[in-house]
Design a protein around this motif. Sequence first.
Motif, PDB file in Angstrom:
ATOM      1  N   GLU A   2     -68.202 -39.773  62.484  1.00 48.75           N
ATOM      2  CA  GLU A   2     -67.805 -40.918  61.963  1.00 48.75           C
ATOM      3  C   GLU A   2     -66.763 -41.913  62.688  1.00 48.75           C
ATOM      4  O   GLU A   2     -66.598 -43.031  62.891  1.00 48.75           O
ATOM      5  CB  GLU A   2     -67.352 -40.744  60.602  1.00 48.75           C
ATOM      6  N   LEU A   3     -65.955 -40.569  63.199  1.00 50.72           N
ATOM      7  CA  LEU A   3     -64.820 -41.530  64.225  1.00 50.72           C
ATOM      8  C   LEU A   3     -65.460 -42.036  65.486  1.00 50.72           C
ATOM      9  O   LEU A   3     -65.048 -43.149  65.871  1.00 50.72           O
ATOM     10  CB  LEU A   3     -63.674 -40.317  64.552  1.00 50.72           C
ATOM     11  N   ARG A   4     -66.352 -41.255  66.086  1.00 52.88           N
ATOM     12  CA  ARG A   4     -67.051 -41.713  67.227  1.00 52.88           C
ATOM     13  C   ARG A   4     -67.820 -43.156  66.931  1.00 52.88           C
ATOM     14  O   ARG A   4     -67.882 -44.056  67.624  1.00 52.88           O
ATOM     15  CB  ARG A   4     -68.130 -40.860  67.671  1.00 52.88           C
ATOM     16  N   ALA A   5     -68.406 -43.100  65.784  1.00 52.18           N
ATOM     17  CA  ALA A   5     -69.295 -44.202  65.206  1.00 52.18           C
ATOM     18  C   ALA A   5     -68.147 -45.578  65.361  1.00 52.18           C
ATOM     19  O   ALA A   5     -68.531 -46.669  65.640  1.00 52.18           O
ATOM     20  CB  ALA A   5     -69.977 -44.033  63.975  1.00 52.18           C
ATOM     21  N   ALA A   6     -66.866 -45.298  64.646  1.00 56.42           N
ATOM     22  CA  ALA A   6     -66.124 -46.304  64.513  1.00 56.42           C
ATOM     23  C   ALA A   6     -65.438 -46.645  65.737  1.00 56.42           C
ATOM     24  O   ALA A   6     -65.484 -47.823  66.052  1.00 56.42           O
ATOM     25  CB  ALA A   6     -64.733 -45.655  63.646  1.00 56.42           C
ATOM     26  N   VAL A   7     -65.391 -45.861  66.593  1.00 57.56           N
ATOM     27  CA  VAL A   7     -64.647 -46.124  68.185  1.00 57.56           C
ATOM     28  C   VAL A   7     -65.820 -46.944  68.892  1.00 57.56           C
ATOM     29  O   VAL A   7     -65.556 -48.033  69.615  1.00 57.56           O
ATOM     30  CB  VAL A   7     -64.419 -44.994  68.698  1.00 57.56           C
ATOM     31  N   ASP A   8     -67.235 -46.710  68.609  1.00 61.93           N
ATOM     32  CA  ASP A   8     -68.242 -47.381  69.194  1.00 61.93           C
ATOM     33  C   ASP A   8     -68.375 -49.042  68.841  1.00 61.93           C
ATOM     34  O   ASP A   8     -68.899 -49.810  69.754  1.00 61.93           O
ATOM     35  CB  ASP A   8     -69.616 -46.815  68.922  1.00 61.93           C
ATOM     36  N   ARG A   9     -67.503 -49.341  67.711  1.00 62.38           N
ATOM     37  CA  ARG A   9     -67.472 -50.904  67.561  1.00 62.38           C
ATOM     38  C   ARG A   9     -66.760 -51.643  68.469  1.00 62.38           C
ATOM     39  O   ARG A   9     -66.573 -52.692  68.169  1.00 62.38           O
ATOM     40  CB  ARG A   9     -67.100 -50.781  66.167  1.00 62.38           C
ATOM     41  N   LEU A  10     -65.798 -50.982  69.116  1.00 56.44           N
ATOM     42  CA  LEU A  10     -64.626 -51.564  70.048  1.00 56.44           C
ATOM     43  C   LEU A  10     -65.370 -52.245  71.047  1.00 56.44           C
ATOM     44  O   LEU A  10     -66.396 -51.951  71.468  1.00 56.44           O
ATOM     45  CB  LEU A  10     -63.872 -50.840  70.331  1.00 56.44           C
TER      46      LEU A  10
END
Lengths: 376, 376
Positions: free
Chosen positions: B49-57
């Motif tokens: 989930e953290l990686r998915a969040a960072v992918d939004r940047l």
Amino acid sequence: MSTLDAASTASTDHRGDPVTPAHQRPGDTAATDSVSALLERGRALATPELRAAVDRLAPPMDTVAAYHFGWIDADGRPSAADGGKAVRPALALLSAEAAGAPPERGIPGAVAVELVHNFSLLHDDLMDGDEQRRHRDTVWKVHGPSQAILVGDALFALAGEILLELGTADAGRATRRLTRATRRLIDGQAQDISYEHRDQVTVEECLEMEGNKTGALLACAASIGAVLGGADDRTADALESYGSHLGLAFQAVDDLLGIWGDPEATGKQAWSDLRQRKKSLPVAAALGSDGEAATRLAGLLATDAKKSQAEFEDFDEAEFAERAALIEQAGGREWTAQEAQRQHRTAIEALDSIEIPGRVREQLTALADFVVVRQR
Amino acid sequence: MSTLDAASTASTDHRGDPVTPAHQRPGDTAATDSVSALLERGRALATPELRAAVDRLAPPMDTVAAYHFGWIDADGRPSAADGGKAVRPALALLSAEAAGAPPERGIPGAVAVELVHNFSLLHDDLMDGDEQRRHRDTVWKVHGPSQAILVGDALFALAGEILLELGTADAGRATRRLTRATRRLIDGQAQDISYEHRDQVTVEECLEMEGNKTGALLACAASIGAVLGGADDRTADALESYGSHLGLAFQAVDDLLGIWGDPEATGKQAWSDLRQRKKSLPVAAALGSDGEAATRLAGLLATDAKKSQAEFEDFDEAEFAERAALIEQAGGREWTAQEAQRQHRTAIEALDSIEIPGRVREQLTALADFVVVRQR
């Protein structure tokens, strides 16, 4: 993009003031008075709450923030420096009225948006190396880079705190919109920085960056009061659309002032955007046009991109003047002025889809007019 | 302060491992395995989930953040670098279980707390001029100061976004707690920086700073899952109290490792806190004691405070070793180890006031034990 498609019908009458809406001419003092009163009301209602919020910060951050807002000078003495135009607080209060709520309902929204706006100014000034803002030394210049980072962080956190301590579902919705806008604002700053290292940026890329960097937070300011006042999502979205296009109009004018603005009025150096190699709208539009001026400009900027910042800052005034003249000859100034008009019109049209009190509609229109005729 | 009053009854048996709880000895592999499994579960559930969040940047911030988290190396190649102990995600999942919810309910809380924690690391490393973290060059060192500022800002904004898009009242409550914790974290960093320029800091000031800088976010991690799982405020507050004291125990151990830690294990330079003139707990406690060692230490630190950072960094190892020895002779090392024990015990006691499943209570206790015996 629809806003670009609308270009063919735009007014080209924009001599004198940066951009003059068809229904307002310089000297229309009634409209100007009305906008001054709106801005003043925003300041009067939001500033006490903003000061109370800043007072929560641990020393020395409270002092550093007070300096940034112009409430004290570098030696800590009370001052009444220029705190900015305060368009966002005025919008947030009007936004509450658009939802049929009293303007006061928008105050926490006005404060939160101002806190986020100033968080971004503190960090951007440091990243961009800007030494002056509103005719005063910037925070990183006076108090050091660490304080600029820390106080920026603190203002951002305060924004969420102020909204969420209202404890209502509407405050949760408002905070969610503000957080999304803040993320777009940060995306926009990232794009702006990356464009400085390129010698070519398209108009579409520039508009995307400006939509993020300026449009998103103005869109939030224009809707947050309504959300806090209990408006449904459709109304809030229409107000966001108004604010988003208003932001793009605002930024187009800012881009004109960043090259051709009067340093006395803007508080920035002459040719300030050219000195920073900003790929603003006039530059992007000029580079995207045909003709000899565009070709010569592209050649100069390609060489500029290879220079160090120190070499670049050694340029004399004539070299910046040459670039500004080529941008104008290639149509970049004219196109940007028209773009401001197009965005201004689209902003006003966004209000057509919702029911809002007639007086509020007039005031939102007057504020949009002000944004495109301003000289600073 | 009540935590200090509890000192007289604390165990003083802390040789070998930094601090050894009475009910756990080195070699107690069952307890160690249990904590490893908890930390691993936190990582396994939160990281996707953290990686998915960072992918939004927006680029290049996504890449810079991925480098910071250890998912790619400086050249952009996939890597599996040490991503930290991941105590906070483990706590957030346990916290959901403490409220009787499945651990998965705590995932958005785990992600949000990790985002805020890493926002603070990015900015603190830049402000403190730290070139290494977890055995790798820090972001500002690899990607420049602007990216460290921007990506930090973006992670902070993402944290609120992730929580608020859950769209529930509990998510609003969780975000409010996280925002308050973030403000305290920023206050703590401001205090930490201001203390570096002083030659004397009291134990009380140091504990206040550490409560803000470390305690507040661990307190939030320990309660956020419960809030998302629908716990009432009393339960959430007790879990916050557990996390707050756990954070102070964690920081006391960190302060010991910052002076006497093994560089191979900690990934930091030998005497790293002394090199930065940090007024950590062992220093404050030593300065607050009576006797010749304290007097000599105070004299040295008063002279050190007048030196420039460059002069100071020219010190040879023997000069740092001398300061470390004086701190130990003046009782600063012993006092800090006891303080870690006191905070550890107060953390466990905070759980007595609420009803939580027995297995969860055991795991929260094991995690607290781990925090005080760790070597890194």
